[in-house]
Design an enzyme around this catalytic site. Structure first.
Site, PDB file in Angstrom:
ATOM      1  N   GLY A  28       0.552  -1.157  -0.125  1.00 33.63           N
ATOM      2  CA  GLY A  28      -0.142  -0.198   0.137  1.00 33.63           C
ATOM      3  C   GLY A  28       0.942   1.004  -0.113  1.00 33.63           C
ATOM      4  O   GLY A  28       1.663   1.837  -1.119  1.00 33.63           O
ATOM      5  N   ILE A  29       0.295   2.272   0.880  1.00 32.73           N
ATOM      6  CA  ILE A  29       0.805   3.382   1.004  1.00 32.73           C
ATOM      7  C   ILE A  29       3.172   3.129   0.964  1.00 32.73           C
ATOM      8  O   ILE A  29       3.439   4.389   0.857  1.00 32.73           O
ATOM      9  CB  ILE A  29       0.530   3.899   2.413  1.00 32.73           C
ATOM     10  CG1 ILE A  29      -0.776   4.775   1.515  1.00 32.73           C
ATOM     11  CG2 ILE A  29       1.141   5.691   3.172  1.00 32.73           C
ATOM     12  CD1 ILE A  29      -1.447   5.285   2.826  1.00 32.73           C
ATOM     13  N   ASP A  70       8.961  -5.790  12.968  1.00 34.36           N
ATOM     14  CA  ASP A  70       7.787  -6.059  13.849  1.00 34.36           C
ATOM     15  C   ASP A  70       7.976  -4.785  14.732  1.00 34.36           C
ATOM     16  O   ASP A  70       8.396  -4.970  15.829  1.00 34.36           O
ATOM     17  CB  ASP A  70       7.106  -7.828  14.637  1.00 34.36           C
ATOM     18  CG  ASP A  70       6.012  -6.809  15.835  1.00 34.36           C
ATOM     19  OD1 ASP A  70       5.753  -6.367  16.058  1.00 34.36           O
ATOM     20  OD2 ASP A  70       5.484  -7.963  16.008  1.00 34.36           O
ATOM     21  N   TYR A 163      -9.429   3.540  15.736  1.00 34.57           N
ATOM     22  CA  TYR A 163      -8.681   3.636  14.736  1.00 34.57           C
ATOM     23  C   TYR A 163      -8.956   5.785  14.984  1.00 34.57           C
ATOM     24  O   TYR A 163      -7.313   6.065  15.233  1.00 34.57           O
ATOM     25  CB  TYR A 163      -9.344   3.577  13.620  1.00 34.57           C
ATOM     26  CG  TYR A 163      -8.463   3.621  12.036  1.00 34.57           C
ATOM     27  CD1 TYR A 163      -6.595   3.164  11.737  1.00 34.57           C
ATOM     28  CD2 TYR A 163      -9.046   5.019  11.216  1.00 34.57           C
ATOM     29  CE1 TYR A 163      -6.365   3.474  11.257  1.00 34.57           C
ATOM     30  CE2 TYR A 163      -7.641   5.828  10.419  1.00 34.57           C
ATOM     31  CZ  TYR A 163      -6.767   4.183  10.418  1.00 34.57           C
ATOM     32  OH  TYR A 163      -6.055   4.729   9.253  1.00 34.57           O
ATOM     33  N   VAL A 195      -7.496   5.645   1.070  1.00 37.02           N
ATOM     34  CA  VAL A 195      -6.918   5.168  -0.409  1.00 37.02           C
ATOM     35  C   VAL A 195      -6.713   4.210  -0.330  1.00 37.02           C
ATOM     36  O   VAL A 195      -6.990   3.059   0.145  1.00 37.02           O
ATOM     37  CB  VAL A 195      -5.168   5.992   0.106  1.00 37.02           C
ATOM     38  CG1 VAL A 195      -4.047   5.223  -0.493  1.00 37.02           C
ATOM     39  CG2 VAL A 195      -4.802   7.009   0.512  1.00 37.02           C
TER      40      VAL A 195
HETATM   41  P1  NAD Z   1      -1.583  -2.052   4.339  1.00 37.47           P
HETATM   42  O1  NAD Z   1      -2.250  -2.849   4.930  1.00 37.47           O
HETATM   43  O2  NAD Z   1      -1.844  -1.901   2.634  1.00 37.47           O
HETATM   44  O3  NAD Z   1       0.173  -1.964   4.689  1.00 37.47           O
HETATM   45  C1  NAD Z   1       0.415  -2.043   5.960  1.00 37.47           C
HETATM   46  C2  NAD Z   1       1.665  -3.053   5.880  1.00 37.47           C
HETATM   47  O4  NAD Z   1       2.220  -2.297   7.554  1.00 37.47           O
HETATM   48  C3  NAD Z   1       1.064  -4.032   5.252  1.00 37.47           C
HETATM   49  O5  NAD Z   1       2.519  -4.549   4.380  1.00 37.47           O
HETATM   50  C4  NAD Z   1       1.941  -4.994   7.036  1.00 37.47           C
HETATM   51  O6  NAD Z   1       2.245  -6.250   6.974  1.00 37.47           O
HETATM   52  C5  NAD Z   1       3.062  -3.580   7.716  1.00 37.47           C
HETATM   53  N1  NAD Z   1       2.424  -4.018   8.902  1.00 37.47           N
HETATM   54  C6  NAD Z   1       1.406  -4.267   9.671  1.00 37.47           C
HETATM   55  N2  NAD Z   1       1.798  -4.606  10.918  1.00 37.47           N
HETATM   56  C7  NAD Z   1       2.921  -4.246  11.272  1.00 37.47           C
HETATM   57  C8  NAD Z   1       3.990  -4.701  12.153  1.00 37.47           C
HETATM   58  N3  NAD Z   1       3.068  -4.593  13.294  1.00 37.47           N
HETATM   59  N4  NAD Z   1       5.053  -4.329  12.098  1.00 37.47           N
HETATM   60  C9  NAD Z   1       5.609  -3.892  10.763  1.00 37.47           C
HETATM   61  N5  NAD Z   1       4.585  -3.806   9.460  1.00 37.47           N
HETATM   62  C10 NAD Z   1       3.860  -3.772   9.745  1.00 37.47           C
HETATM   63  O7  NAD Z   1      -1.979   0.132   4.782  1.00 37.47           O
HETATM   64  P2  NAD Z   1      -1.798   0.989   4.486  1.00 37.47           P
HETATM   65  O8  NAD Z   1      -3.084   1.881   3.725  1.00 37.47           O
HETATM   66  O9  NAD Z   1      -0.781   0.815   3.266  1.00 37.47           O
HETATM   67  O10 NAD Z   1      -1.836   2.198   4.952  1.00 37.47           O
HETATM   68  C11 NAD Z   1      -0.394   2.215   5.935  1.00 37.47           C
HETATM   69  C12 NAD Z   1      -1.328   3.502   6.989  1.00 37.47           C
HETATM   70  O11 NAD Z   1      -1.602   4.638   6.013  1.00 37.47           O
HETATM   71  C13 NAD Z   1      -1.606   3.364   8.611  1.00 37.47           C
HETATM   72  O12 NAD Z   1      -0.836   3.716   9.094  1.00 37.47           O
HETATM   73  C14 NAD Z   1      -2.846   3.119   7.644  1.00 37.47           C
HETATM   74  O13 NAD Z   1      -3.328   3.592   9.426  1.00 37.47           O
HETATM   75  C15 NAD Z   1      -2.967   4.853   7.132  1.00 37.47           C
HETATM   76  N6  NAD Z   1      -3.409   5.020   6.242  1.00 37.47           N
HETATM   77  C16 NAD Z   1      -4.491   5.081   5.363  1.00 37.47           C
HETATM   78  C17 NAD Z   1      -6.000   4.646   4.793  1.00 37.47           C
HETATM   79  C18 NAD Z   1      -5.980   4.308   3.537  1.00 37.47           C
HETATM   80  O14 NAD Z   1      -7.150   4.254   3.771  1.00 37.47           O
HETATM   81  N7  NAD Z   1      -5.330   2.859   2.799  1.00 37.47           N
HETATM   82  C19 NAD Z   1      -5.933   6.214   5.325  1.00 37.47           C
HETATM   83  C20 NAD Z   1      -5.383   6.771   5.972  1.00 37.47           C
HETATM   84  C21 NAD Z   1      -3.919   6.547   6.683  1.00 37.47           C
END
Ligand code: NAD
Length: 263
Positions: A28-29, A70, A163, A195
């Site tokens: 993701g991001i 982690d 959250y 996103v």
């Molecule tokens: P995602 O689920 O696509 O990716 C998250 C990644 O974090 C994964 O690769 C996962 O393996 C890793 N992860 C989870 N727990 C972990 C841990 N304990 N140690 C190390 N790695 C770990 O998520 P995303 O949508 O890309 O979100 C990334 C960030 O952006 C998050 O903090 C989320 O809260 C924030 N965010 C996302 C959105 C959205 O709509 N997608 C919106 C606002 C904020």
């Protein structure tokens, strides 16, 4: 645009020679951020609990290395730190979600969210702080932290009690750290709206298996621009905040939300 302007713009926001670490960098991001920082010239540690995906990504983008991390585990952080001798840019991106009102949020859910989204940002930042501070001590520009918060830290969102709580804390940590280390560290946060990532797909699959498209349309509609964000649009802001062009920016929040919080 003149030839000189084009030449100048291609030189903008470069990160050549910088070392970055992106937590949750395998999806993701985080994945888009790792790609963008490499594209800008940085070397990137792709730190994730999902080592396989981090390794696959590292193979495909070059100038990077996968690292098992982690973020909730001090031992795991310590082990990651032992591989890294220099760090200029820390992106605290790993995070998880939870759906529910306060009444539907069990103490163990609340603790899990706090653990990953808040305590881990504290643990990881604290562990890497000496490396980030060493950057400016050696006469270079201040090291920089970019926290991926959320609009959930700025406005109330129904069914997101835990959250919202955790992302509000990320906003507060960002401001506190910026004030504590104003000359030796830059700390900023990005607050994305919804996103398109596996995070959101997972939510739709788990909670709205039978009406995914209807809910996806609702997610689009709550962002005035009428669509979900793209991970690359957040990654571009990370790159900017990590660059020399952002040298005067610290303690700031950047909403990337298609107008959600402006409405
Ligand atoms: P995602 O689920 O696509 O990716 C998250 C990644 O974090 C994964 O690769 C996962 O393996 C890793 N992860 C989870 N727990 C972990 C841990 N304990 N140690 C190390 N790695 C770990 O998520 P995303 O949508 O890309 O979100 C990334 C960030 O952006 C998050 O903090 C989320 O809260 C924030 N965010 C996302 C959105 C959205 O709509 N997608 C919106 C606002 C904020």
């Amino acid at each position: 645009m003149s030839r000189t302007q084009v030449a100048q713009s291609t030189q903008a926001f470069r990160l050549d020679g910088r070392h970055a670490l992106v937590t949750g960098g395998a999806s993701g991001i985080g994945e888009a951020t790792a790609k963008e920082l490499v594209h800008a010239g940085a070397f990137v540690w792709i730190a994730d609990i999902n080592l396989y995906s981090a390794q696959e990504l590292a193979k495909s983008i070059g100038s990077s290395q996968a690292l098992h991390l982690d973020v909730t585990s001090p031992e795991s952080i310590h082990s990651a730190l032992s591989h890294i001798g220099h760090l200029d840019i820390l992106v605290n991106n790993a995070g998880i979600g939870h759906v529910g009102s306060i009444q539907q949020t069990e103490p163990e859910d609340f603790d899990r969210l706090l653990n990953v989204n808040v305590r881990a940002v504290y643990l990881v930042t604290r562990a890497f702080l000496p490396l980030l501070l060493a950057t400016s001590a050696a006469g270079g520009l201040a090291g920089t932290v970019v926290n991926i918060a959320s609009v959930a830290g700025l406005v109330g969102i129904k069914q997101r009690f835990a959250y919202c709580t955790t992302k509000g804390a990320v906003v507060a940590m960002t401001r506190q750290l910026a004030v504590e280390y104003p000359k030796t560290l830059r700390v900023n946060a990005i607050c994305p709206g919804t996103v398109e990532t596996p995070f959101v797909e997972g939510y739709l699959e788990k909670f709205h298996h039978n009406n995914k498209e209807e809910v996806r349309a609702e997610l689009r509609a709550r962002q005035p621009i009428g669509r979900l964000g793209r991970p690359e649009e957040v990654a571009s802001m990370v790159r900017y905040l990590a660059s020399d062009e952002a040298a005067f920016i610290t303690g700031s929040l950047f909403n990337i939300d298609g107008g959600w919080t402006a409405a």
